[in-house]
Design an enzyme around this catalytic site. Structure first.
Site, short mmCIF file in Angstrom:
data_model
loop_
_atom_site.label_atom_id
_atom_site.label_comp_id
_atom_site.label_asym_id
_atom_site.label_seq_id
_atom_site.Cartn_x
_atom_site.Cartn_y
_atom_site.Cartn_z
N HIS A 30 57.85 -15.66 -9.59
CA HIS A 30 57.03 -16.35 -8.59
C HIS A 30 57.76 -16.48 -7.25
CE1 HIS A 30 54.73 -19.85 -6.97
NE2 HIS A 30 53.73 -19.38 -7.70
N SER A 89 49.42 -19.98 -4.15
CA SER A 89 50.86 -19.73 -4.06
C SER A 89 51.14 -18.49 -3.25
CB SER A 89 51.45 -19.51 -5.46
OG SER A 89 51.65 -20.73 -6.11
N ASP A 140 60.97 -22.86 -4.68
CA ASP A 140 60.20 -22.11 -5.69
C ASP A 140 61.08 -21.87 -6.91
OD1 ASP A 140 58.38 -20.07 -6.85
OD2 ASP A 140 57.45 -20.11 -4.88
#
Ligand SMILES: *[C@@H]1O[C@H](CO)[C@@H](O)[C@H](O)[C@H]1NC(C)=O
Ligand SMILES: *[C@@H]1O[C@H](CO)[C@@H](O)[C@H](O)[C@H]1NC(C)=O
Length: 776
Positions: free
Chosen positions: A221, A550, A145
């Site tokens: 994220h 996600s 990620d």
């Protein structure tokens, strides 16, 4: 996040356009990154990085004698056999024509695809999967990620109650000026590495300006996904006053290893493949990938997530990946290889309502994560963006003199949701109402706005716009209601954005596999980016609430970690089977889980086998297992060449597909997808199930809910298991009843039950287009 990416995408197009206008000769000489898959017989024996890179440098010198030696970016030994290098188009084509080269894949960019969820999932310390797995203390989850932000984030703090990390893990944290490994890494965060060479080669070394070359997450994220999968428990977590409570990862005892392969403008194939390579070498047990291809799913041999996942799964590593946020259209799911666990996104029982009250008293439910001073109860002027300079509320286009002090209605598209609010704020507007796209149906997405703003459905917006058109002086206000947990609306519901099947590459492999919470998820956030991801937003938060597949993917990665420890002997396919065959399809109102894009019941091509049910998955009764050999047969059935298969298998011996029988549909998948090529089709698929229940003596009986237009028969209809007979085979035949169906797809299910377990598989039928025309 979408805002920034959309802007970046435009920028990339502009750059590509400029290259295209250059003359053909210099274009052929321009350098790009290519991933070169080398035939195992020609690959170096050693996997030591220095030996590998020197061997591949001489490989390049040997094959490309003319001109200066190309620059080698990476050597792969665990997720692929080969290397990534900067090559001209001509050099790449030359290499591709060599017998020693299996495939040459141009590097490309993947997109990144956000606590109440443990209780929504039924995870409890007193019974079920959580105690059965010990919280997965022996499991390491590798997260590919944007890195991790552990500084002052309790989700990644050392946990004195945890035993030492598993000795099978050989990874570590790298230290850089921005990432002090001895301060940040501990018995929870056990690994942190970064992969930037492909990205920097593609973007001309831009990393230092905006983000540091380090595992540090400057986006948020990766911090969010990591803490969702395995974050330590944090009491009193919240995003401002929203979603207050204890935040904890799905596998609270599992360790986190961050592999940063995603940067401001996305993640390149070559960096992702190296992240897989290192994660496999380090000995992680689960890999979580919340990213995927832009557009349709690529062929498996040219998709680095599929390539890396193949080698990972072969080593017993579960790979869980997001299906994508490209819904609600069909064939939008990515990460669709059968060895990957593909996760869609659905809602939980929590809402953040922010309602609009019009001058005429009409009220519309919206949703928002605005956390500043609310609007007052008195109504203020309401305008449509299209009447004041910009229907989508683009920055700089709104007319300040007509916007100041008013609430502006903004259409979807062009810029991101937070950016629309920012544009209205810059034009001195008082508030904003964000319209959702028509295709999103009942869904509006909550955003951490920088001014009082709320999002409404397309249908509600039509009424609001009509009110504006038909009133001389329209007025409104927005009433923020904070956090509401409750039984209505029903939950879970499938997110409109969740990418859908059928499987674009292999339609007979049912996708997506399962759904999990992916709407308005609270988890840890970076200190280097605002919650709205706007540069002008100076707020910094420890937790943020965001949505996407996600966010659902790491939920399943964490649950897979729990299953991995509860059943160390299970293969990745067995873990996937347990999650799929025990998933539930009914919401809290007793109806089939709804699809927010239609407001109607979702189909299995949206929700997969259903919503994960961790406590049932720990005891599924039967599993549909599969291993490397099954995947090779599948690739043969798909019609891949020996070279294409070798990119994935990296076997010294060449696969002879002529020695393998069976169709794609015969792959031992825990779900059925049948594609009829004619209206009177008849298809038989075979399966093998293994009894993993505590009762070795068990009798399972099939019951079928036939899809419309199909007669389903199962042979044998009863399966008897014993201490010596742990596996049984069956054949299932789907016979079309001619002329009876007008839909494109019809659905059903098969349930094997021994009275205690229910082993459920969805059935999807795809009808030929000609049949539909004939029937209409
Ligand atoms: C890194 O962290 C350790 C432990 O907290 C500390 O002793 C050391 O001074 C730090 N190093 C730097 C360069 O800040
Ligand atoms: C902005 O709105 C005012 C008031 O309606 C108008 O006079 C002016 O021309 C508008 N400006 C632009 C750039 O459209």
């Amino acid at each position: 996040m979408m805002a920034r990416r959309a802007w970046v995408f435009c920028l990339l197009l502009t750059v590509a356009g400029a290259v295209a206008t250059a003359d053909a000769e210099s274009e052929a000489e321009a350098l790009s990154t290519y991933i070169v898959h080398v035939a195992p017989a020609h690959a170096p024996r050693s996997s030591r990085p220095r030996v590998l890179s020197s061997a591949y440098r001489s490989f390049l010198r040997g094959h490309l004698p003319a001109g200066p030696a190309p620059r080698l970016l990476y050597s792969y030994a665990h997720a692929a056999t080969g290397f990534a290098a900067r090559l001209t188009e001509r050099q790449a084509a030359h290499l591709a024509s060599q017998d020693s080269v299996l495939a040459v894949v141009p590097d490309a960019t993947h997109q990144l695809h956000t606590t109440l969820t443990p209780s929504f999932l039924g995870l409890s310390a007193s019974s079920g999967l959580l105690p059965a797995s010990g919280g997965a203390t022996d499991v390491v989850i590798g997260i590919i990620d944007t890195g991790v932000y552990p500084k002052d984030r309790a989700s990644f703090a050392a946990d004195p109650s945890l035993p030492p990390p598993p000795s099978t893990f050989r990874g570590r944290c790298v230290s850089t000026p921005a990432f002090n490994a001895s301060a940040y890494c501990n018995n929870k965060l056990v690994g942190a590495k970064f992969f930037n060479l492909g990205y920097e080669a593609a973007h001309g070394g831009v990393i230092e300006e905006t983000e540091s070359r380090s595992p540090l997450d400057t986006n948020g994220h990766g911090t969010h996904t990591s803490s969702t999968a395995a974050g330590s428990a944090v009491a009193d977590a919240a995003f401002f006053d929203y979603a207050k409570g204890k935040a904890v990862g799905m596998a609270p005892g599992a360790r986190i290893a961050a592999y940063k392969a995603c940067w401001t403008r996305g993640c390149t194939y070559s960096d992702i493949l190296m992240a897989f390579d290192e994660a496999i070498k380090d000995g992680v047990n689960v890999i979580s990938v919340s990213l995927g291809a832009v557009g349709r799913a690529p062929q498996f041999y040219s998709d680095t997530t599929a390539v890396g996942a193949f080698s990972a799964v072969r080593k017993g590593i579960v790979v869980s990946a997001s299906a994508g946020n490209a819904g609600p259209g069909e064939f939008t799911a990515v990460n669709v290889a059968p060895w990957i666990l593909t996760v869609g996104a659905s809602t939980i029982n929590r809402q953040f309502p922010a309602n609009i009250v019009l001058g005429n008293g009409e009220t519309f439910t919206g949703t928002s994560l605005y956390a500043g001073m609310p609007l007052g109860p008195s109504k203020i002027a309401l305008v449509y963006g299209g009447d004041v300079g910009s229907s989508v509320c683009e920055s700089g286009k709104l007319n300040t003199s007509t916007v100041a002090g008013k609430i502006v209605v903004c259409d979807p598209g062009v810029n991101g949701r937070a950016a629309k609010g920012e544009a209205v704020k810059l034009a001195r507007g008082a508030g904003a109402i964000l319209v959702s796209s028509k295709a999103f149906g009942e869904q509006a997405l909550a955003t951490a706005h920088v001014l009082p703003a709320t999002a409404v459905t397309f249908a509600a917006a039509e009424k609001i716009k009509n009110y504006i058109r038909t009133n001389a002086s329209p007025v409104a206000t927005i009433v923020f209601q904070g956090t509401v947990i409750g039984r209505t609306p029903s939950s879970p519901r499938m997110a409109s954005f969740s990418s859908r099947g059928p499987n674009f590459i292999a339609p007979e492999i049912f996708k997506p596999d399962v759904t999990a919470p992916g709407v308005d998820i609270l988890a840890a956030w970076t200190g280097e980016n605002s919650p709205s991801e706007l540069d002008s937003d100076t707020r910094r938060v420890k937790f943020n609430i965001i949505s996407g597949t996600s966010m659902s993917c790491p939920h399943v990665s964490g649950i897979a970690a729990l299953l991995r420890q509860a059943h160390p002997e299970w293969s990745p396919a067995a873990i996937k089977s347990a999650l799929m065959t025990t998933a539930y399809n009914v919401d809290n109102a007793g109806d089939i889980i709804k699809d927010m894009s239609t407001g109607e019941a979702s189909t299995p091509f949206v929700r997969g086998a259903g919503h994960v049910d961790p406590n049932c998955a720990v005891d599924p009764g039967l599993v549909y297992d599969a291993g490397t050999d099954d995947y090779i047969s599948f690739l043969c059935a798909l019609g891949y060449t020996a070279k294409q298969i070798a990119v994935l298998t990296r076997d010294g011996s060449v696969t002879d597909c002529s020695k393998r029988s069976g169709s794609v549909g015969d792959h031992n998948y825990p779900a059925f997808s049948v594609v009829f090529s004619s209206g009177d089709g008849k298809v038989t698929q075979r399966r093998v199930v293994r009894n993993v229940g505590s009762n070795a003596m068990a009798t399972y009986t099939a019951s079928v809910t036939s899809p419309a237009g199909v007669r389903v028969t199962v042979e044998p209809p009863t399966l008897q298991f014993s201490a010596t007979q742990k596996t049984q085979e069956y054949a299932i035949t789907f016979a079309a009843q001619q002329g009876s169906v007008t839909e494109k797809y019809t659905f059903g299910s098969i349930v094997w039950s021994d009275g205690k377990h229910k082993v459920t598989s969805p059935i999807a039928i795809t009808w030929p287009a000609s049949q539909q025309v004939a029937a209409m």
